[in-house]
Design an enzyme around this catalytic site. Sequence first.
Site, PDB file in Angstrom:
ATOM      1  N   GLY A  34       0.648  -1.087   0.033  1.00 46.72           N
ATOM      2  CA  GLY A  34       0.015   0.013   0.059  1.00 46.72           C
ATOM      3  C   GLY A  34       0.762   1.283   0.091  1.00 46.72           C
ATOM      4  O   GLY A  34       0.759   1.907  -0.765  1.00 46.72           O
ATOM      5  N   ARG A  64      10.028   6.173  19.528  1.00 46.48           N
ATOM      6  CA  ARG A  64       9.112   6.193  18.740  1.00 46.48           C
ATOM      7  C   ARG A  64       7.869   6.293  19.696  1.00 46.48           C
ATOM      8  O   ARG A  64       7.388   5.708  20.531  1.00 46.48           O
ATOM      9  CB  ARG A  64       8.935   5.026  17.921  1.00 46.48           C
ATOM     10  CG  ARG A  64       7.467   5.262  17.109  1.00 46.48           C
ATOM     11  CD  ARG A  64       7.518   4.071  15.898  1.00 46.48           C
ATOM     12  NE  ARG A  64       6.035   3.815  15.404  1.00 46.48           N
ATOM     13  CZ  ARG A  64       5.697   4.790  14.471  1.00 46.48           C
ATOM     14  NH1 ARG A  64       5.877   5.834  14.180  1.00 46.48           N
ATOM     15  NH2 ARG A  64       4.160   4.350  14.305  1.00 46.48           N
ATOM     16  N   CYS A 121       0.355  -8.186   9.696  1.00 46.53           N
ATOM     17  CA  CYS A 121       1.834  -8.078   9.461  1.00 46.53           C
ATOM     18  C   CYS A 121       2.368  -8.713  10.875  1.00 46.53           C
ATOM     19  O   CYS A 121       2.686  -8.102  11.642  1.00 46.53           O
ATOM     20  CB  CYS A 121       2.573  -6.890   9.428  1.00 46.53           C
ATOM     21  SG  CYS A 121       1.607  -5.414  10.035  1.00 46.53           S
ATOM     22  N   HIS A 144      11.705  -4.152   6.123  1.00 43.30           N
ATOM     23  CA  HIS A 144      12.560  -3.387   7.227  1.00 43.30           C
ATOM     24  C   HIS A 144      13.815  -3.291   7.260  1.00 43.30           C
ATOM     25  O   HIS A 144      14.588  -2.936   8.178  1.00 43.30           O
ATOM     26  CB  HIS A 144      11.826  -4.170   8.531  1.00 43.30           C
ATOM     27  CG  HIS A 144      10.470  -4.032   8.831  1.00 43.30           C
ATOM     28  ND1 HIS A 144       9.594  -3.111   9.091  1.00 43.30           N
ATOM     29  CD2 HIS A 144       9.722  -5.255   8.663  1.00 43.30           C
ATOM     30  CE1 HIS A 144       8.306  -3.381   9.127  1.00 43.30           C
ATOM     31  NE2 HIS A 144       8.441  -4.748   8.949  1.00 43.30           N
TER      32      HIS A 144
END
Length: 754
Positions: free
Chosen positions: A422, A505, A633, A684
Amino acid sequence: MTAQTMTLGYARMGKRRELKKALEGFWSGALGSEALLATFWDLETQAWQTQLQAGIDHIAVGDQTLYDHVLDWATWLGLIPSRFRGLSGLDRYFAMARGREGLPALEMTKWFDTNYHYLVPEIEPEADPSPNFGDFLERVRRAQGILGERTSPVVLSPVTLLCLSQRSGDLRADLEKLLPLYRDLLQELKQLGIPEVQIHDPILVTSQGSGLREAVEMSYRQLATAGIPVHLVTYFDDLGETYPWVVQLPVAGISLDFTRGHTLDLVRTYGFPADQILGAGVVDARNVWKVQPETVLASLRELQGVAPNLRVQPSASLQFVPHDAALEAQLPEPLRNVLSFAEQKLAEVALLARALNGEDTAAQQAEIQQQWQSFAQFSPPNPQVRQALANLKLQDFERFLPYEQRLSRQVQLPPLPTTTIGSFPQTPEVRQWRAKYKRGEVSQAEYEAAIDAEIAKCIRIQEEIGLDVLVHGEFERTDMVEYFAQKLEGFAFTEHGWVQSYGSRCVRPPILYGDVVRPQPMTVREFQVAQSHTQKPVKGMLTGPVTMLNWSFPRVDIPRREQALQIALALRAEVADLEAAGAVMVQVDEPALREGLPLKKERWPEYLSWAVDAFRLATGGAKPETQIHTHMCYSEFGDIIEHIERLDADVLSIENSRSNNKTLLQIAQAGYRHQVGNGVYDVHSPAVPSVEQILQQLRTGLAHLPVEQTWVNPDCGLKTRRWEEVIPALKNMVAAAHQLGEELLETQPEGLRE
């Protein structure tokens, strides 16, 4: 007996994400280690002082972290994988967390059923732990200088640590190595004059807990010999069948979560030792809503009759909520007044304790009641939404035709069709356009023109690469949940509501506060722009209802099932609008479906029932000709595969590249009949996979799943990668699919089976 108060941990990163900025400055080389540590110590001190000013009697110390508290304990205990032993200090700590050239980082996974991620310790077979508790003890000493006897050190239990680790050894043998180290630490804390230590043992509330009795009893017997009172802390659920023996452990107190599960019923059934402290986690540490004092006080008074030595506290560490709701001046006042972030939860704990101790808190309780009444007027139920839910019928949760009959009506593609998940790279220029638009520096027309140019470029690149099914690239989206929540009524957004996801994060979850309404189409414009540039099919891209719910702060006044179904109705309307705009494929991603599983397996069926129902409601109105895709995922499907099949998605794309085809094998062994997108390379990693590597992955996959069931795609979205990594990787992926497709046509056109 006077009720006291305690915390189990506090909000992280700083009110303005100061630690995030310091960490990223350190990693980039712009900030030295002394400046980084000074920032950390200052934020840790601020956390202690905030709790002290709130009047908390026992304040958690050692819960704050530079990256992850589980990594901290692995480091302090000397559980260092051999590949990192040539490093030391912060270099080693951050190499374990983030990796470096030739040194893969520790694996990262979810902390129980929260949206926080921890680093998984690796305990090698011949590990000989060499502890160094100097950093932890220094924090305790600093805290004592500020908090005095209120200092309550937080220690991660050896049993929980081992159960969360990668290890090949026997649990008892590994435990026997660690327990002397823990006992030594407790003795050092005793010498410092610490009155009590919190031992956090959340593994006990999971389905694993009942099988750990021998290890747990051995642990607490040995820890008791250190001569310092131990307070056993659990959270995230009730103790279930472990409750009767856990309350008999040789500890001074036990903290229980009264906001999840059936803890109060367990206390009613089995009682509680009168000589132990009961830590009553009655203020929910994982939601953002004020408590209803009268309801909570009724439970506390009942508990006090069973356990006179009672502590009022949050249900878990406050790391899962933002710092201060008072900072959210932009929110409507009726909403802001019923929000409770970390600072407000401290005030709630203090208020409940004062009321329990007989102080006059009637005025404060009346004010809270009035705030909730004002909020109810501000956000009343939406009659149309409630009626739509009431009118749902069984057929609303089903496609018009079964999968086998839909298949021939959908777009026909060559063998091994190629696509992506996507998102495509979000360059600094794209982020700058979004920031300018948010600040009002460019008009909507200018912003949309910039986004449209990126979409056109993305379509052109995908066509040049030779992909069969295209996507628009998601350049307008900062986050897969926030983007949709901003377009739906019933969600609110904070400016400073950040919580740590992992390391530096942070995420800013939307707040679901009211009934969900879709005022207008959310994705149709961008889809139409993309489709106008190509004759190939472009997928509509949506985030699924369960992920929307699990990655937000949900409501507490109606069940999660009802909230998920409301979101699903909005998505169902979006699917219909995409179809009307020409979409023949719509992807509804549910990466958080598995993450929402309860900690106790006996509660999985209820959750999975409504979670699957929500997905089916969102997609059930799609025409048979519309191909529904979904992406998940994670790599563990075996224990929920029947529920994955019940989603009835036409194509399921999976993360498979890092699992040695384990995921694909689980799906094949279960007899999964629908099409599967084999995630053939790891997005990744910046490394570009070769054609041969992808061919090997595909050939292995085709040993388990026939060619007519197989799609080819990366294992996740490409948002965080650079174009110079993405383009060659996708070219190699397409080349591998074409090469293998030609081979199969020449030799075994019906595919290969194991």
